[in-house]
Design a protein around this motif. Structure first.
Motif, PDB file in Angstrom:
ATOM      1  N   ALA A   1      -4.054 -51.722  -6.938  1.00  0.00           N
ATOM      2  CA  ALA A   1      -5.145 -51.560  -5.972  1.00  0.00           C
ATOM      3  C   ALA A   1      -6.493 -51.879  -6.613  1.00  0.00           C
ATOM      4  O   ALA A   1      -7.377 -52.462  -5.969  1.00  0.00           O
ATOM      5  CB  ALA A   1      -5.137 -50.135  -5.416  1.00  0.00           C
ATOM      6  N   TYR A   2      -6.643 -51.507  -7.878  1.00  0.00           N
ATOM      7  CA  TYR A   2      -7.900 -51.784  -8.582  1.00  0.00           C
ATOM      8  C   TYR A   2      -8.128 -53.282  -8.745  1.00  0.00           C
ATOM      9  O   TYR A   2      -9.252 -53.772  -8.569  1.00  0.00           O
ATOM     10  CB  TYR A   2      -7.908 -51.104  -9.950  1.00  0.00           C
ATOM     11  CG  TYR A   2      -8.970 -51.658 -10.873  1.00  0.00           C
ATOM     12  CD1 TYR A   2     -10.314 -51.427 -10.630  1.00  0.00           C
ATOM     13  CD2 TYR A   2      -8.624 -52.463 -11.961  1.00  0.00           C
ATOM     14  CE1 TYR A   2     -11.302 -51.966 -11.463  1.00  0.00           C
ATOM     15  CE2 TYR A   2      -9.590 -52.997 -12.793  1.00  0.00           C
ATOM     16  CZ  TYR A   2     -10.926 -52.745 -12.537  1.00  0.00           C
ATOM     17  OH  TYR A   2     -11.892 -53.284 -13.338  1.00  0.00           O
ATOM     18  N   ILE A   3      -7.080 -54.038  -9.084  1.00  0.00           N
ATOM     19  CA  ILE A   3      -7.230 -55.487  -9.228  1.00  0.00           C
ATOM     20  C   ILE A   3      -7.769 -56.079  -7.927  1.00  0.00           C
ATOM     21  O   ILE A   3      -8.716 -56.881  -7.926  1.00  0.00           O
ATOM     22  CB  ILE A   3      -5.889 -56.147  -9.596  1.00  0.00           C
ATOM     23  CG1 ILE A   3      -5.380 -55.629 -10.953  1.00  0.00           C
ATOM     24  CG2 ILE A   3      -6.048 -57.676  -9.660  1.00  0.00           C
ATOM     25  CD1 ILE A   3      -3.964 -56.082 -11.286  1.00  0.00           C
ATOM     26  N   ALA A   4      -7.182 -55.665  -6.802  1.00  0.00           N
ATOM     27  CA  ALA A   4      -7.634 -56.166  -5.506  1.00  0.00           C
ATOM     28  C   ALA A   4      -9.077 -55.758  -5.231  1.00  0.00           C
ATOM     29  O   ALA A   4      -9.880 -56.558  -4.725  1.00  0.00           O
ATOM     30  CB  ALA A   4      -6.711 -55.648  -4.404  1.00  0.00           C
ATOM     31  N   GLN A   5      -9.411 -54.514  -5.559  1.00  0.00           N
ATOM     32  CA  GLN A   5     -10.775 -54.034  -5.329  1.00  0.00           C
ATOM     33  C   GLN A   5     -11.785 -54.849  -6.137  1.00  0.00           C
ATOM     34  O   GLN A   5     -12.821 -55.266  -5.615  1.00  0.00           O
ATOM     35  CB  GLN A   5     -10.883 -52.557  -5.705  1.00  0.00           C
ATOM     36  CG  GLN A   5     -12.286 -51.990  -5.549  1.00  0.00           C
ATOM     37  CD  GLN A   5     -12.425 -50.591  -6.126  1.00  0.00           C
ATOM     38  OE1 GLN A   5     -11.492 -50.067  -6.757  1.00  0.00           O
ATOM     39  NE2 GLN A   5     -13.578 -49.972  -5.925  1.00  0.00           N
ATOM     40  N   LEU A   6     -11.480 -55.083  -7.415  1.00  0.00           N
ATOM     41  CA  LEU A   6     -12.430 -55.801  -8.267  1.00  0.00           C
ATOM     42  C   LEU A   6     -12.627 -57.233  -7.770  1.00  0.00           C
ATOM     43  O   LEU A   6     -13.751 -57.735  -7.720  1.00  0.00           O
ATOM     44  CB  LEU A   6     -11.944 -55.799  -9.719  1.00  0.00           C
ATOM     45  CG  LEU A   6     -13.012 -56.191 -10.747  1.00  0.00           C
ATOM     46  CD1 LEU A   6     -14.018 -55.057 -10.920  1.00  0.00           C
ATOM     47  CD2 LEU A   6     -12.387 -56.531 -12.093  1.00  0.00           C
ATOM     48  N   LEU A   7     -11.533 -57.890  -7.391  1.00  0.00           N
ATOM     49  CA  LEU A   7     -11.647 -59.251  -6.890  1.00  0.00           C
ATOM     50  C   LEU A   7     -12.415 -59.283  -5.576  1.00  0.00           C
ATOM     51  O   LEU A   7     -13.279 -60.153  -5.357  1.00  0.00           O
ATOM     52  CB  LEU A   7     -10.256 -59.865  -6.714  1.00  0.00           C
ATOM     53  CG  LEU A   7      -9.445 -60.095  -8.000  1.00  0.00           C
ATOM     54  CD1 LEU A   7      -8.061 -60.619  -7.663  1.00  0.00           C
ATOM     55  CD2 LEU A   7     -10.164 -61.049  -8.936  1.00  0.00           C
TER      56      LEU A   7
ATOM     57  N   LYS B   1       4.446 -40.699 -13.605  1.00  0.00           N
ATOM     58  CA  LYS B   1       3.028 -40.868 -13.902  1.00  0.00           C
ATOM     59  C   LYS B   1       2.693 -42.339 -14.110  1.00  0.00           C
ATOM     60  O   LYS B   1       1.655 -42.836 -13.637  1.00  0.00           O
ATOM     61  CB  LYS B   1       2.666 -40.057 -15.151  1.00  0.00           C
ATOM     62  CG  LYS B   1       1.218 -40.232 -15.624  1.00  0.00           C
ATOM     63  CD  LYS B   1       0.225 -39.634 -14.660  1.00  0.00           C
ATOM     64  CE  LYS B   1      -1.183 -39.701 -15.207  1.00  0.00           C
ATOM     65  NZ  LYS B   1      -2.185 -39.211 -14.231  1.00  0.00           N
ATOM     66  N   MET B   2       3.557 -43.054 -14.825  1.00  0.00           N
ATOM     67  CA  MET B   2       3.324 -44.475 -15.071  1.00  0.00           C
ATOM     68  C   MET B   2       3.456 -45.274 -13.771  1.00  0.00           C
ATOM     69  O   MET B   2       2.695 -46.218 -13.525  1.00  0.00           O
ATOM     70  CB  MET B   2       4.289 -45.005 -16.122  1.00  0.00           C
ATOM     71  CG  MET B   2       4.113 -44.401 -17.501  1.00  0.00           C
ATOM     72  SD  MET B   2       2.475 -44.744 -18.205  1.00  0.00           S
ATOM     73  CE  MET B   2       2.747 -44.242 -19.909  1.00  0.00           C
ATOM     74  N   ALA B   3       4.427 -44.920 -12.941  1.00  0.00           N
ATOM     75  CA  ALA B   3       4.592 -45.604 -11.658  1.00  0.00           C
ATOM     76  C   ALA B   3       3.357 -45.424 -10.788  1.00  0.00           C
ATOM     77  O   ALA B   3       2.903 -46.365 -10.116  1.00  0.00           O
ATOM     78  CB  ALA B   3       5.831 -45.084 -10.944  1.00  0.00           C
ATOM     79  N   ASP B   4       2.782 -44.228 -10.800  1.00  0.00           N
ATOM     80  CA  ASP B   4       1.564 -43.955 -10.029  1.00  0.00           C
ATOM     81  C   ASP B   4       0.394 -44.786 -10.558  1.00  0.00           C
ATOM     82  O   ASP B   4      -0.396 -45.330  -9.774  1.00  0.00           O
ATOM     83  CB  ASP B   4       1.240 -42.468 -10.098  1.00  0.00           C
ATOM     84  CG  ASP B   4      -0.037 -42.120  -9.353  1.00  0.00           C
ATOM     85  OD1 ASP B   4      -0.107 -42.358  -8.136  1.00  0.00           O
ATOM     86  OD2 ASP B   4      -0.978 -41.603  -9.997  1.00  0.00           O
ATOM     87  N   LEU B   5       0.296 -44.904 -11.880  1.00  0.00           N
ATOM     88  CA  LEU B   5      -0.780 -45.702 -12.460  1.00  0.00           C
ATOM     89  C   LEU B   5      -0.622 -47.179 -12.111  1.00  0.00           C
ATOM     90  O   LEU B   5      -1.618 -47.887 -11.900  1.00  0.00           O
ATOM     91  CB  LEU B   5      -0.826 -45.516 -13.977  1.00  0.00           C
ATOM     92  CG  LEU B   5      -1.429 -44.200 -14.472  1.00  0.00           C
ATOM     93  CD1 LEU B   5      -1.229 -44.047 -15.974  1.00  0.00           C
ATOM     94  CD2 LEU B   5      -2.915 -44.126 -14.123  1.00  0.00           C
TER      95      LEU B   5
ATOM     96  N   ALA C   1     -16.264 -49.469 -10.388  1.00  0.00           N
ATOM     97  CA  ALA C   1     -14.842 -49.585 -10.067  1.00  0.00           C
ATOM     98  C   ALA C   1     -13.999 -49.605 -11.339  1.00  0.00           C
ATOM     99  O   ALA C   1     -12.927 -48.986 -11.404  1.00  0.00           O
ATOM    100  CB  ALA C   1     -14.599 -50.858  -9.252  1.00  0.00           C
ATOM    101  N   HIS C   2     -14.485 -50.316 -12.351  1.00  0.00           N
ATOM    102  CA  HIS C   2     -13.773 -50.370 -13.635  1.00  0.00           C
ATOM    103  C   HIS C   2     -13.634 -48.976 -14.226  1.00  0.00           C
ATOM    104  O   HIS C   2     -12.550 -48.579 -14.670  1.00  0.00           O
ATOM    105  CB  HIS C   2     -14.529 -51.283 -14.596  1.00  0.00           C
ATOM    106  CG  HIS C   2     -13.818 -51.515 -15.895  1.00  0.00           C
ATOM    107  ND1 HIS C   2     -13.784 -50.578 -16.905  1.00  0.00           N
ATOM    108  CD2 HIS C   2     -13.111 -52.586 -16.345  1.00  0.00           C
ATOM    109  CE1 HIS C   2     -13.088 -51.058 -17.921  1.00  0.00           C
ATOM    110  NE2 HIS C   2     -12.672 -52.267 -17.609  1.00  0.00           N
ATOM    111  N   PHE C   3     -14.716 -48.220 -14.231  1.00  0.00           N
ATOM    112  CA  PHE C   3     -14.642 -46.875 -14.790  1.00  0.00           C
ATOM    113  C   PHE C   3     -13.723 -45.972 -13.967  1.00  0.00           C
ATOM    114  O   PHE C   3     -12.992 -45.145 -14.526  1.00  0.00           O
ATOM    115  CB  PHE C   3     -16.027 -46.235 -14.871  1.00  0.00           C
ATOM    116  CG  PHE C   3     -15.978 -44.802 -15.296  1.00  0.00           C
ATOM    117  CD1 PHE C   3     -15.751 -44.478 -16.619  1.00  0.00           C
ATOM    118  CD2 PHE C   3     -16.108 -43.772 -14.371  1.00  0.00           C
ATOM    119  CE1 PHE C   3     -15.654 -43.152 -17.025  1.00  0.00           C
ATOM    120  CE2 PHE C   3     -16.013 -42.452 -14.762  1.00  0.00           C
ATOM    121  CZ  PHE C   3     -15.793 -42.137 -16.094  1.00  0.00           C
ATOM    122  N   ALA C   4     -13.737 -46.115 -12.660  1.00  0.00           N
ATOM    123  CA  ALA C   4     -12.901 -45.260 -11.813  1.00  0.00           C
ATOM    124  C   ALA C   4     -11.431 -45.389 -12.182  1.00  0.00           C
ATOM    125  O   ALA C   4     -10.680 -44.404 -12.148  1.00  0.00           O
ATOM    126  CB  ALA C   4     -13.114 -45.611 -10.339  1.00  0.00           C
TER     127      ALA C   4
END
Length: 673
Positions: A222-228, A212-216, A345-348
């Motif tokens: 991916a989220y860091i890239a999306q936000l940037l 579960k942690m590895a998946d997160l 995106a942050h909330f997602a």
């Protein structure tokens, strides 16, 4: 506390605000009209009498409620704190609406509330402004040309964002957190430096091999890239990898939860010279000057080992990685006041992926949370004037006195504790400063200038005002009456360094307190909360502090050994609780809260019996006084949470899941049987 996690209601601890709309209804009124102080109080519709109380007391007390209650889509959990918070939120909404309809002076507290609230709600203006409000901060980061510049910006970013209820396991996205209170050795108020720098809640999210942690971790990268990318930052993917790789190193540098939990092991105090010598890497003179601590001679290094390692990373890791990390966190920690696509995106990630929450909270509710955070005392003063009667304050103060007396009697009756230890313990109970409802003095926000058209600037300015308020205390005598909570907060706290307790007006309502209910209900609900907070003065961390708030050993060797023996037994009990197959409650890491639950309930029972003054307890609707008290306790702590939220709680929170906070403590109370 990290502001974004606060606003999203991601914390599940009892010491966290969780408020908002609910799909369930918990009755606030007894179905039969009764005289004040004589009502049943218990929600009988919540009982499931098909369950034997001895088999599952939580299910017996709350089974009916569990069957019909749904977790709202914008929540990761629901329970007593949510229901009380929802009611408080409606009251605050009414207050703010009244202010917003008026024409208060811009430099008044009401004017500040109106400006902050309206600017946060103006999503159209936020979207139209795009990234312009944050651009000066991004330029400041982009201009970093070496270690000296990096140290200066890291110092400028320092914020007083530590939650005192959770100081051993707090979260900040800045490299370090700051907490200002009396040194653990006593005598003087100093700045505490604590570890920070992670986006996800805790080091195990980065280092655990659990799938579960590895998946997160994959989703976070991916989220860091999306936000940037959505912020218009070029080379977003490469920069995201640098940010993620740096955070993996930051996580490895952090103290573990077990290390953080031990205040005795975290009591290092360093002079300015020792800070510079022991933690090379940061240019400390530049950092401290930027943090407005340039002349500070003394520091409490709470996470001493982590401070050393994090400082070394500043020198050893590529400058570009640090610049990317700073840029990402400046945007991430303020995504709610930047364009909507960033907020979504942050909330997602932080809401849905981490906690399983399906929907973002309505903007109006989040706006109230921002006002609570940045103008909390200004709003709290108005709240108590309208909603908290003097009679409620007086009744709770009477209960506090009774429960303190019960604690002293329980200590005096201990057969295993030496007279010298008893004397110190009783003095500690006797001298606890207890604040009920609201503080004696309110914070001054006259330095807080707001722009009604710039939500980002308003939040940044509010953070700086809060920081200034905290560092202004350094070097002054400790104010034992200082409050660390807003009056409108549904919560309570023990402050071991002050030997003080806060019980805000917000928690002094159902399901915790009902002036119309019989004393048994109130002692079982709010009485156990009062007892819980007093008990923290004697949990595995609170026991390290004396009546003045100084950390020193006031136990005999034999007494301390017996105390630890009993604590270990309680830890083993909770180690056996299994919320999910193969996932167990960490008994050692939740020990302080579990001790407080057991001892708090026992003291509430004793205080209730004493309040009867030798008369038999009335039987109401077939329930004895003791039964009503125990049921009130079980119903006050009921809750329902999404699986992801419970897993996150077990990974990063010092509180046990709600079910085990009922079945665990009650089995340690002889009278329960």
């Amino acid at each position: 506390m990290d502001r974004r996690r606060f606003l999203n209601g991601l914390l599940l601890a009892s010491a966290a605000v969780i408020s908002g709309p609910s799909a369930c209804a918990v009755s606030d009124d007894n179905k039969v009209a009764r005289a004040p102080g004589t009502g049943l109080g218990i929600d009988t519709a919540s009982l499931d009498k098909t369950i034997k109380p001895g088999d599952d007391f939580y299910g017996y007390a709350n089974g009916g409620w569990m069957k019909v209650t749904e977790i709202p889509a914008d929540r990761s959990a629901i329970g007593g704190f949510v229901v009380a918070g929802m009611r408080t939120e409606k009251q605050l909404s009414d207050l703010i609406d009244d202010i917003a309809k008026g024409d208060p002076a811009p430099d008044s507290d009401a004017g500040r509330i109106k400006a902050l609230y309206r600017s946060y709600l103006d999503v159209r203006a936020i979207d139209k402004a795009g990234m312009a409000p944050v651009q000066a901060d991004l330029n400041r980061i982009a201009a970093i040309a070496g270690n000296k510049d990096l140290s200066r910006v890291l110092g400028e970013q320092l914020r007083a964002d530590v939650d005192p209820m959770n100081a051993t396991n707090f979260h900040t996205e800045n490299l370090f957190g700051l907490f200002v209170t009396q040194a653990l050795s006593g005598s003087v108020v100093v700045p505490y430096i604590l570890q920070g720098g992670l986006g996800m809640p805790e080091r195990e999210y980065y280092l655990s091999a659990e799938p579960k942690m590895a998946d997160l971790r994959t989703k976070y990268r991916a989220y860091i890239a999306q936000l940037l990318n959505e912020s218009g930052i070029p080379d977003a993917d490469a920069r995201a990898q640098r940010v993620f790789d740096l955070e993996m190193k930051i996580a490895a540098a952090h103290n573990t939860r077990a290390q953080s939990e031990s205040m005795a092991a975290s009591s290092s105090e360093w002079s300015r010279a020792e800070l510079e010598k022991k933690a090379p890497g940061i240019d400390w003179p530049v950092f401290l000057e930027a943090a407005q601590l340039g002349t500070q001679p003394r520091f409490a290094a709470y996470h001493a080992g982590a401070i050393v390692k994090l400082s070394a990373l500043v020198a050893s890791q590529p400058l570009e990685a640090w610049k990317d990390w700073l840029l990402f966190h400046q945007i991430n920690s303020h995504a709610d006041v930047l364009p909507s696509k960033l907020d979504a995106a942050h909330f997602a990630f932080f809401g849905t992926a981490l906690q399983g929450t399906k929907e973002q909270r309505p903007r109006e509710k989040r706006a109230i949370a921002v006002v609570n955070e940045l103008l909390g005392d200004a709003l709290g003063k108005l709240y108590v004037e309208r909603y908290f009667p003097a009679s409620a304050k007086a009744e709770i103060e009477g209960m506090v006195a009774n429960i303190k007396a019960a604690f002293a009697r329980r200590i005096d009756a201990l057969t295993w504790m030496a007279p010298s230890t008893k004397k110190e313990a009783i003095e500690k109970v006797r001298t606890i400063e207890v604040g009920v409802g609201y503080p004696d003095t309110w914070r001054d926000y006259s330095a807080y200038a707001l722009d009604p058209a710039n939500a980002y600037a308003n939040v940044i300015a509010g953070e700086k005002v809060r920081y200034a308020q905290q560092i202004a205390k350094i070097g002054k005598p400790l104010d034992r009456r200082e409050w660390w909570m807003n009056a409108q907060l549904v919560n309570a706290v023990n402050l071991p360094v002050q030997n003080a307790l806060n019980f805000p007006a917000g928690i002094l309502q159902r399901p915790f307190f009902d002036p119309k209910a019989d004393a048994a209900f109130n002692y079982g609900a709010i009485g156990s909360v009062i007892g819980h907070e007093i008990s923290h003065s004697f949990d595995n961390n609170g026991a390290e502090f004396d009546s003045t708030g100084a950390m020193r050993n006031w136990w005999t060797t034999a007494d301390r050994a017996e105390f630890e023996k009993n604590g270990n037994a309680l830890a083993r009990q909770f180690d056996s609780y299994e919320p999910f197959p193969g996932v167990f409650v960490p008994g050692k890491l939740t020990l302080g809260e579990n001790i407080a639950d057991v001892a708090g309930l026992a003291a509430a029972l004793d205080a209730y019996h004493a309040s009867l003054k030798g008369k038999p307890a009335p039987v109401i609707d077939g329930l004895t006084g003791d039964q009503r008290l125990l049921l009130a306790y079980a119903q006050a702590w009921r809750g329902k949470a999404r699986d992801d939220a419970v897993r996150a709680q077990i990974a990063s929170d010092e509180h046990s899941p709600r079910k085990f906070r009922v079945i665990g403590p009650t089995r340690n109370i002889d009278l329960w049987y």
